[in-house]
Design an enzyme around this catalytic site. Structure first.
Site, mmCIF file in Angstrom:
data_model
loop_
_atom_site.group_PDB
_atom_site.id
_atom_site.type_symbol
_atom_site.label_atom_id
_atom_site.label_comp_id
_atom_site.label_asym_id
_atom_site.label_seq_id
_atom_site.Cartn_x
_atom_site.Cartn_y
_atom_site.Cartn_z
ATOM 1 N N HIS A 8 0.828 -1.214 0.000
ATOM 2 C CA HIS A 8 0.000 0.000 0.000
ATOM 3 C C HIS A 8 0.856 1.255 0.000
ATOM 4 O O HIS A 8 0.370 2.339 0.295
ATOM 5 C CB HIS A 8 -0.946 0.012 1.211
ATOM 6 C CG HIS A 8 -1.682 -1.275 1.400
ATOM 7 N ND1 HIS A 8 -1.258 -2.259 2.262
ATOM 8 C CD2 HIS A 8 -2.796 -1.751 0.793
ATOM 9 C CE1 HIS A 8 -2.083 -3.299 2.193
ATOM 10 N NE2 HIS A 8 -3.027 -3.019 1.315
HETATM 11 S S1 FES Z 1 1.780 -0.513 3.375
HETATM 12 FE FE1 FES Z 1 0.154 -1.898 3.812
HETATM 13 S S2 FES Z 1 1.176 -3.699 4.462
HETATM 14 FE FE2 FES Z 1 2.776 -2.289 4.065
#
Ligand code: FES
Length: 199
Positions: A164
């Site tokens: 993410h």
């Molecule tokens: S940014 Fe979501 S698990 Fe690493």
């Protein structure tokens, strides 16, 4: 089970297994391996025999300046980085005000007593800061960040979590993205000449 382990286990349990990436490693030496999808979330949860292995000793004598290696401790990837002077200087020049998570607790860094500022000198193993050791599990939802043996190191030169988009700096501190906390740090101590004990 520690707070840290609880948090990591909970995070892993809430995340789709396809998002987990793991750099295979050894607990006894300087070993890196290729990246790939981690097939089973539960494989990151320590089995009974691994849980029993409370510490591992890692011989760092073959690790070159600037090199990063990954070892496994209690079923989790641990990132070891022998940082070059420029990386140490960059990490130590970062003001606390620039940090998303400026405080490390003992549950996040058991080498500390209580709460301490997330200064690089409080996070590195040795006083000079050459050795940084962090648990290689993103504090958002438990992916293994890139940058350890290839892939993006992110905008702050440490690690990048592709799941993410979390960026960690040269001290493993979260700088941008959804991860709420700095990378956790395992208990560490040098027990011999370049012999690092984790756990
Ligand atoms: S940014 Fe979501 S698990 Fe690493």
């Amino acid at each position: 089970m520690s707070d840290e382990t609880d948090q990591l286990t909970a995070a892993m349990g809430n995340h789709p297994r396809r998002d987990f990436i793991f750099y295979a490693a050894s607990g006894t030496g300087a070993v890196t391996a290729s990246a790939g999808l981690w097939p089973l979330i539960n494989s990151l949860n320590p089995s009974a025999d691994v849980r029993g292995m409370s510490s591992v000793d890692v011989d760092l004598s073959d690790v070159e300046l600037g090199q990063r290696i990954t070892v496994k401790w209690r079923g989790r990837p641990v990132f070891i980085w022998r940082r070059a002077a420029a990386d140490i200087a960059e990490a130590r020049a970062t003001p606390l005000e620039d940090l998303v998570d400026p405080v490390d607790r003992a549950s996040e860094n058991p080498n500390l007593t209580g709460e301490m500022p997330a200064l690089d000198r409080n996070r590195s193993v040795d006083e000079a800061g050459e050795w940084l050791v962090v648990i290689g599990i993103c504090t958002h939802l438990g992916c293994v960040p890139l940058g350890q043996s290839g892939g993006s190191v992110g905008k702050w030169g440490g690690w990048f979590c592709p799941c993410h988009g979390s960026h960690y700096d040269r001290s493993g501190r979260i700088r941008k993205g959804p991860a709420p906390r700095n990378l956790d740090i395992p208990p560490t101590a040098f027990v011999g000449d370049l012999l690092l004990r984790i756990g």
